[in-house]
Every structure is written in C-alpha cells, then in structure tokens.
Design an enzyme around this catalytic site. Structure first.
Site, PDB file in Angstrom:
ATOM      1  N   THR A   1      -2.220   6.642  -9.157  1.00  0.00           N
ATOM      2  CA  THR A   1      -0.822   6.315  -8.836  1.00  0.00           C
ATOM      3  C   THR A   1       0.087   6.475 -10.061  1.00  0.00           C
ATOM      4  O   THR A   1      -0.383   6.351 -11.184  1.00  0.00           O
ATOM      5  CB  THR A   1      -0.803   4.860  -8.340  1.00  0.00           C
ATOM      6  OG1 THR A   1      -1.476   4.809  -7.094  1.00  0.00           O
ATOM      7  CG2 THR A   1       0.581   4.292  -8.187  1.00  0.00           C
TER       8      THR A   1
ATOM      9  N   ILE B   1      -1.103  -0.151   4.124  1.00  0.00           N
ATOM     10  CA  ILE B   1      -0.028  -0.246   3.141  1.00  0.00           C
ATOM     11  C   ILE B   1      -0.561  -0.985   1.919  1.00  0.00           C
ATOM     12  O   ILE B   1      -1.184  -2.042   2.058  1.00  0.00           O
ATOM     13  CB  ILE B   1       1.200  -0.967   3.750  1.00  0.00           C
ATOM     14  CG1 ILE B   1       1.826  -0.062   4.830  1.00  0.00           C
ATOM     15  CG2 ILE B   1       2.222  -1.316   2.674  1.00  0.00           C
ATOM     16  CD1 ILE B   1       2.925  -0.702   5.629  1.00  0.00           C
TER      17      ILE B   1
HETATM   18  N1  ASP Z   1      -2.161   0.583  -6.100  1.00  0.00           N
HETATM   19  C1  ASP Z   1      -2.428   1.758  -5.321  1.00  0.00           C
HETATM   20  C2  ASP Z   1      -2.819   1.363  -3.923  1.00  0.00           C
HETATM   21  O1  ASP Z   1      -3.588   0.444  -3.758  1.00  0.00           O
HETATM   22  C3  ASP Z   1      -3.475   2.637  -5.898  1.00  0.00           C
HETATM   23  C4  ASP Z   1      -3.345   2.925  -7.375  1.00  0.00           C
HETATM   24  O2  ASP Z   1      -2.630   2.258  -8.082  1.00  0.00           O
HETATM   25  O3  ASP Z   1      -3.976   3.864  -7.860  1.00  0.00           O
HETATM   26  O4  ASP Z   1      -2.387   1.986  -3.005  1.00  0.00           O
END
Ligand code: ASP
Length: 329
Positions: free
Chosen positions: A199, A228
């Site tokens: 992300t 989500i």
């Molecule tokens: N926080 C993101 C999610 O759970 C994934 C990530 O941060 O890589 O969708």
C-alpha cells in the site's frame, strides 16, 4: 523546528529476502516521489495538493499495491480504496470498491470537495466518478502478470496473502502461519513469492503548518470481494488535524481495531506527547505484534514513523535539508 516536511510510504511488511534489485527499484520510486513532493512544497503548493500529487504518482507506477499493480480479490478482480484528509478543517473524502478509476486518490479528493458526503463505495463511487469526468480504464488495466501469479499462490495456500511479514523471531508453525526456513518464507508449507506489493501513503505539513494525509491501496491479495480495509477509513488508515497527519499500512483488520491513525493524534492531543513518542506509544500499546506501520508529520515540521513488521518502505524529507529513504529498521 518549523517549515515543511513530508513522508511517503510504500507499505509495511517486506520479505527479508526481497531481492536487492527490487529493494533498489522501490527506493528509487520513493526517492522520485519525495523529490516530486519537495518541489511542490518549494512552489508553495498546499499540503492537501501535495499528498494527492504524490499518491497519484505512486498509484501510476505498478511497483506498489495501489492503482495499477493493485492486489487482486479472490475473483481475480481489482477493488481499490483510498482516502484523503485535510487537517486544516478536518475535511475528508474516501472511496472503496473502485474498479475503473485510474487514480482512486483523486476520486477521494473529489468526494471531499464536490460531494455532500465523506465516503462513497462500489457502484455509487463509480457513478460519481463518471459524473466528475475522472479518467476511467478497464479493470484489466490494473491487473499485472505478477499479481495474477501472487493470487494463484495465495489460492494454492488457501490463504489471504498479507503484504507484510511477521518478524522472524515471532514466527510459529500452524495452519496459516508463516514460517521462516533457511531458503525461503513459507505459508502452509508452500513458498511465498519473494515479493509482494504494498500500500502507499503520503503525509505532509506545508510551510504554513497545514497538515494533510492520503492513503491508497488494492487491499490484501485474495481478499473477499467487498472487503474494506483500514486505508479508506478515516481515523484508522488515514487521519489529519491541526496537530499532525498520519498514514498507516499493514493488516487492515489490526489497524482498524487499533484506530491507529486517530490514536496517534489523540495521544498528542490528550497526553501531550511529541510526535515520535505518540507513534511509538500507539504501536506498542494498541497494535498487535507484527501487523503494521505508519508515517506521520507534525505541524511543527517533524517527521516520524514506526512499524512492528520486518520492514516498511518509506522516505522522509524536511525543509532544513534532511532526506532519508529506507526499508529496514
Ligand atoms: N492496510 C492495507 C489493507 O489492509 C494493506 C496494506 O497496507 O498493505 O487493505
């Protein structure tokens, strides 16, 4: 202290065996995005415009898990999410379940600026995107060969592939557990790819002390359709106020439980802790081990970050000339 400051991240986690070439590519992209943000700040763009600009750039490059290169759902489709927050008036916008919008962060910005709401999802978000005339592409545009391979791996292992890694010394065997072997990381006895995308996020305080935050993601590989995570949730994955701005990354379910982003601001506000202490406090006291990380800036031009995963792709720069890009502790 004072002056502008910026932090970017390309996700928490990171396989300790990530090939050096990949590490270099990630660092180069983060450096390029930092320079983009720094130039914008030198041209006096407001913090909210800078975070959008930088996250758009990260979404456009398939290296990280946002926009093109996003993680895939169990159905092999892309459902992206993003959020943005302007700390000056605590205005915010978020989208989920977006499947044709080239830059979800800009749609989140439009939700904030041009809709009476804070958060639009799925069909309604797509309809709003069409009304606003943002650039739309076919869902296949976001799908890369690499991610199709990752999805297969996740399906073979019958698991949701988190794009972070449990620190080696906390790994334990068991169903769904990740174990470190001499040669590679394994999950359910199967090797995990040496690379997963992560992300992205950006936090900025501009020279006027205005704070803003933005986060964008494809979520988790092999997630259920409709899932989500924290990234579009104001207070969990993203938060900005008069004091600071925060963007989180890691296992969304753990970040949501910890209301991580808002807790950093709350600890500063109610406990009076400085930025880095507030970040450390929240990671230690609120977050499950091995789950996530975050970047933060304060109105006074400080940068801070923290994570309890093996690594976090990140970069920071401040007006007094400090610049750092890193992955590991
Ligand atoms: N926080 C993101 C999610 O759970 C994934 C990530 O941060 O890589 O969708």
């Amino acid at each position: 202290m004072g002056g502008w400051a910026i932090c970017v991240h390309g996700g928490a986690g990171v396989d300790p065996k990530l090939p050096l070439q990949r590490q270099e590519e990630a660092k180069q992209l983060l450096t390029r995005c930092l320079h983009l943000g720094v130039s914008a700040l030198r041209y006096s763009l407001p913090a909210i415009d800078v975070v959008e600009l930088v996250v758009r750039e990260l979404e456009t490059d398939p290296l990280f898990n946002s926009g093109r290169g996003s993680a895939l759902t169990e159905k092999g489709t892309v459902e992206m999410e993003a959020s943005i927050m302007d700390g000056t008036k605590r205005r915010c916008g978020a989208v989920s379940g977006v499947s044709t919008v080239k830059n979800p962060i800009s749609l989140a910005r439009l939700v904030m600026d041009k809709s009476p709401h804070s958060y639009l999802a799925f069909a309604g978000a797509e309809e709003f995107a069409r009304q606003q005339g943002v650039e739309l592409v076919d869902n296949s545009f976001f799908i890369t060969e690499e991610n199709v391979g990752m999805l297969k791996l996740a399906k073979d292992a019958n698991t949701i592939l988190f794009d972070y890694r449990v620190p080696a010394d906390t790994c334990s065997a068991g169903a769904g557990a990740m174990v470190m072997t001499d040669t590679t990381l394994q999950m359910n006895g199967l090797p995990i790819s040496v690379y997963t995308q992560e992300t992205v996020g950006c936090v900025v305080v501009d020279a006027q002390g205005r704070c803003a935050a933005a986060t964008s993601t494809g979520g988790l590989m092999n997630k259920m359709s409709g899932r989500i995570g924290d990234s579009p949730l104001i207070g969990s994955g993203t938060y900005a106020c008069e004091l600071c701005a925060i963007s989180c990354t890691g296992e969304g379910e753990a970040i949501i439980r910890a209301t991580m982003a808002r807790d950093v601001a709350a600890v500063m506000e109610y406990k009076g802790l400085p930025l880095q202490d507030a970040v450390n406090f929240v990671i230690k006291e609120r977050l499950d081990e091995g789950k996530a990380g975050l970047i933060a800036v304060s109105k006074d031009g400080e940068v801070a970050y923290g994570f309890n995963t093996t690594g976090m792709f990140r970069g920071c720069a401040t007006e007094d000339g400090f610049m750092e890009v890193g992955i590991w502790n």
